[in-house]
Structure formats: C-alpha cells, structure tokens
Design a protein around this motif. Sequence first.
Motif, PDB file in Angstrom:
ATOM      1  N   ILE A 106      17.114   0.598   7.106  1.00  0.00           N
ATOM      2  CA  ILE A 106      15.686   0.224   6.986  1.00  0.00           C
ATOM      3  C   ILE A 106      15.587  -1.288   7.117  1.00  0.00           C
ATOM      4  CG2 ILE A 106      13.581   0.641   5.660  1.00  0.00           C
ATOM      5  CD1 ILE A 106      15.467   2.327   3.722  1.00  0.00           C
ATOM      6  N   LYS A 107      14.963  -1.718   8.205  1.00  0.00           N
ATOM      7  CA  LYS A 107      14.796  -3.164   8.405  1.00  0.00           C
ATOM      8  C   LYS A 107      13.770  -3.700   7.401  1.00  0.00           C
ATOM      9  CE  LYS A 107      15.489  -3.078  13.398  1.00  0.00           C
ATOM     10  NZ  LYS A 107      14.750  -3.107  14.671  1.00  0.00           N
ATOM     11  N   PRO A 108      13.872  -4.995   7.057  1.00  0.00           N
ATOM     12  CA  PRO A 108      12.889  -5.570   6.135  1.00  0.00           C
ATOM     13  C   PRO A 108      11.467  -5.310   6.641  1.00  0.00           C
ATOM     14  CG  PRO A 108      14.632  -7.130   6.581  1.00  0.00           C
ATOM     15  CD  PRO A 108      14.863  -5.972   7.501  1.00  0.00           C
ATOM     16  N   GLY A 109      10.613  -4.847   5.764  1.00  0.00           N
ATOM     17  CA  GLY A 109       9.219  -4.569   6.136  1.00  0.00           C
ATOM     18  C   GLY A 109       9.027  -3.173   6.697  1.00  0.00           C
TER      19      GLY A 109
ATOM     20  N   GLN B  78      -1.352  -6.299   0.655  1.00  0.00           N
ATOM     21  CA  GLN B  78      -2.183  -7.380   1.214  1.00  0.00           C
ATOM     22  C   GLN B  78      -2.853  -8.130   0.066  1.00  0.00           C
ATOM     23  OE1 GLN B  78      -2.396  -8.437   4.378  1.00  0.00           O
ATOM     24  NE2 GLN B  78      -0.876  -6.913   4.971  1.00  0.00           N
ATOM     25  N   GLY B  79      -3.309  -7.381  -0.939  1.00  0.00           N
ATOM     26  CA  GLY B  79      -3.972  -7.984  -2.103  1.00  0.00           C
ATOM     27  C   GLY B  79      -3.043  -8.895  -2.890  1.00  0.00           C
ATOM     28  N   SER B  80      -1.779  -8.465  -3.063  1.00  0.00           N
ATOM     29  CA  SER B  80      -0.862  -9.284  -3.882  1.00  0.00           C
ATOM     30  C   SER B  80      -0.501 -10.577  -3.155  1.00  0.00           C
ATOM     31  CB  SER B  80       0.391  -8.497  -4.279  1.00  0.00           C
ATOM     32  OG  SER B  80       1.260  -8.284  -3.189  1.00  0.00           O
ATOM     33  N   TYR B  81      -0.293 -10.504  -1.830  1.00  0.00           N
ATOM     34  CA  TYR B  81       0.039 -11.740  -1.090  1.00  0.00           C
ATOM     35  C   TYR B  81      -1.112 -12.734  -1.169  1.00  0.00           C
ATOM     36  CZ  TYR B  81       4.286  -9.511   0.538  1.00  0.00           C
ATOM     37  OH  TYR B  81       5.520  -8.908   0.564  1.00  0.00           O
TER      38      TYR B  81
ATOM     39  N   SER C 239       3.686  -5.889   7.404  1.00  0.00           N
ATOM     40  CA  SER C 239       3.534  -4.633   6.676  1.00  0.00           C
ATOM     41  C   SER C 239       4.090  -4.774   5.257  1.00  0.00           C
ATOM     42  CB  SER C 239       4.271  -3.533   7.435  1.00  0.00           C
ATOM     43  OG  SER C 239       3.822  -2.291   6.978  1.00  0.00           O
ATOM     44  N   SER C 240       3.228  -4.526   4.274  1.00  0.00           N
ATOM     45  CA  SER C 240       3.659  -4.623   2.867  1.00  0.00           C
ATOM     46  C   SER C 240       4.205  -3.268   2.402  1.00  0.00           C
ATOM     47  CB  SER C 240       2.463  -5.015   2.007  1.00  0.00           C
ATOM     48  OG  SER C 240       1.504  -3.966   2.053  1.00  0.00           O
ATOM     49  N   CYS C 241       4.813  -3.263   1.225  1.00  0.00           N
ATOM     50  CA  CYS C 241       5.324  -1.993   0.674  1.00  0.00           C
ATOM     51  C   CYS C 241       4.174  -1.018   0.399  1.00  0.00           C
ATOM     52  CB  CYS C 241       6.128  -2.254  -0.597  1.00  0.00           C
ATOM     53  SG  CYS C 241       7.660  -3.160  -0.263  1.00  0.00           S
ATOM     54  N   ASP C 242       3.041  -1.550  -0.047  1.00  0.00           N
ATOM     55  CA  ASP C 242       1.871  -0.695  -0.297  1.00  0.00           C
ATOM     56  C   ASP C 242       1.428  -0.009   0.999  1.00  0.00           C
ATOM     57  OD1 ASP C 242      -0.634  -0.150  -2.111  1.00  0.00           O
ATOM     58  OD2 ASP C 242      -1.429  -0.868  -0.206  1.00  0.00           O
ATOM     59  N   GLU C 243       1.375  -0.777   2.081  1.00  0.00           N
ATOM     60  CA  GLU C 243       0.989  -0.186   3.374  1.00  0.00           C
ATOM     61  C   GLU C 243       2.054   0.804   3.857  1.00  0.00           C
ATOM     62  OE1 GLU C 243       0.343  -4.255   4.634  1.00  0.00           O
ATOM     63  OE2 GLU C 243      -1.445  -3.568   5.700  1.00  0.00           O
TER      64      GLU C 243
ATOM     65  N   CYS D  49      11.464  -4.142   1.030  1.00  0.00           N
ATOM     66  CA  CYS D  49      10.385  -5.091   0.690  1.00  0.00           C
ATOM     67  C   CYS D  49      10.525  -6.398   1.488  1.00  0.00           C
ATOM     68  CB  CYS D  49      10.420  -5.382  -0.807  1.00  0.00           C
ATOM     69  SG  CYS D  49       9.066  -6.460  -1.316  1.00  0.00           S
ATOM     70  N   PRO D  50       9.453  -6.813   2.172  1.00  0.00           N
ATOM     71  CA  PRO D  50       9.522  -8.057   2.940  1.00  0.00           C
ATOM     72  C   PRO D  50       9.211  -9.302   2.100  1.00  0.00           C
ATOM     73  CG  PRO D  50       7.409  -6.986   3.326  1.00  0.00           C
ATOM     74  CD  PRO D  50       8.172  -6.097   2.363  1.00  0.00           C
ATOM     75  N   SER D  51       8.917  -9.119   0.807  1.00  0.00           N
ATOM     76  CA  SER D  51       8.431 -10.241  -0.006  1.00  0.00           C
ATOM     77  C   SER D  51       9.509 -11.298  -0.242  1.00  0.00           C
ATOM     78  CB  SER D  51       7.937  -9.722  -1.358  1.00  0.00           C
ATOM     79  OG  SER D  51       7.522 -10.814  -2.159  1.00  0.00           O
TER      80      SER D  51
END
Length: 195
Positions: free
Chosen positions: A7-10, A97-100, A110-114, A176-178
Amino acid sequence: MLKNLFIKPGNFCVANIYKGQSLKVISTFGNQVVDFWALNSENFNEILSMSHSRSALYKIWFEPNDILVSNHFKPILKVSSDTSQGCHDTLHAACSQGSYKFYGEPAPPSSCDENYNAAMEKIGAKSFATPSPWNLFEHAFVLDDGYLKDKPTTAKPGDYVELEALKNLIIICSACPSKVGSISGFEPQGATLEY
Ligand SMILES: [Zn+2]
C-alpha cells in the motif's frame, strides 16, 4: 498461498479475511502509520471499535493475546503477535480534508477518511461517519496532565502486527499520508498487508 499487498502512502486496500485466518500489517520500511478498520462481512453495522476495545481491555494500547471487540461488544480480532514496540494509537481520528485544514497543513490528494469512504463504496456499503481507526505504528500517548503527545513511529523496517480474525471480516487499511507530528518518521513510505 499468502497474498502480499503493498500500500503506497495515501493509498488503501480492502481484503476479505475469514474467521480463523491470520493477517499481518507490516511497516515495510519502518516509516508508515496504517489506519486500520475491520467490519463484520455479514453485517456492516458491526465494526472493530476502539472505544469498546479500550473499555473491554481497560487500556489504550493493545498487545499480543488481547481480544479486540466490536461495537456490539463481541470478539472480532485477536492480537497474535507484534514485533514492534507496541505503539499503536487508539485515540486519534483518521486524517481528513477537515483535519488538514484545522491544523493548517497542506492536504494530500487522498486522506485516510477519504480512503475509508472509497473502500466502503468499493464494497457497496453505505458510510455515514468514519469510525475511529486503529492507528497501527502511530506513537501517540497521554501525558500526566492528560494532554496527547505524538512522536515519530518507533517501528523498524519489517516490523509487523499479526491478527487473527474471530469473525468473517472485511479489512480496510489506509497508508496514512500525514506528516503532522512526524508520525511516520517524516516521509511515509508505504506498508504491506499479508494474508
Ligand atoms: Zn491518515
């Protein structure tokens, strides 16, 4: 024959895991937090629940031989083994998107939520709200004054958490890409799901 999904980041992956089957989530390069969800494949209203598992086990970090429970307070996953130092956050929400926006950080594509919502769409399930993920390899802890603190992951390349499914499950993993709090040790590098 074992399947290995990188699984690549994001990115995310979805897997069907049968009762009694084991799976490993591997921090391939030692630099990746993985947001992890599990759903009962016969009833999508039953999911792995961090709050119920914390209440069942009376702790915030889970370790080998722990039985994690669902939102119905029923056994859903057993922690079989863990080669990392066992720092797997159960408190943080999935990045979104909201947390960023909230933290004033640039949002990745792409966030984990998405990713969770895309995974739910892929399996034909309705998603009303993203459940709290189990944040594998995320080193977050509670200070004496009650505040939360994030530190870079302590995972080494190849460290893994091995789990046994106690029901027929659909597993969703998001790499997670964070980079907020350097949780993946600066640059996330991807993870592997083996089952
Ligand atoms: Zn994330």
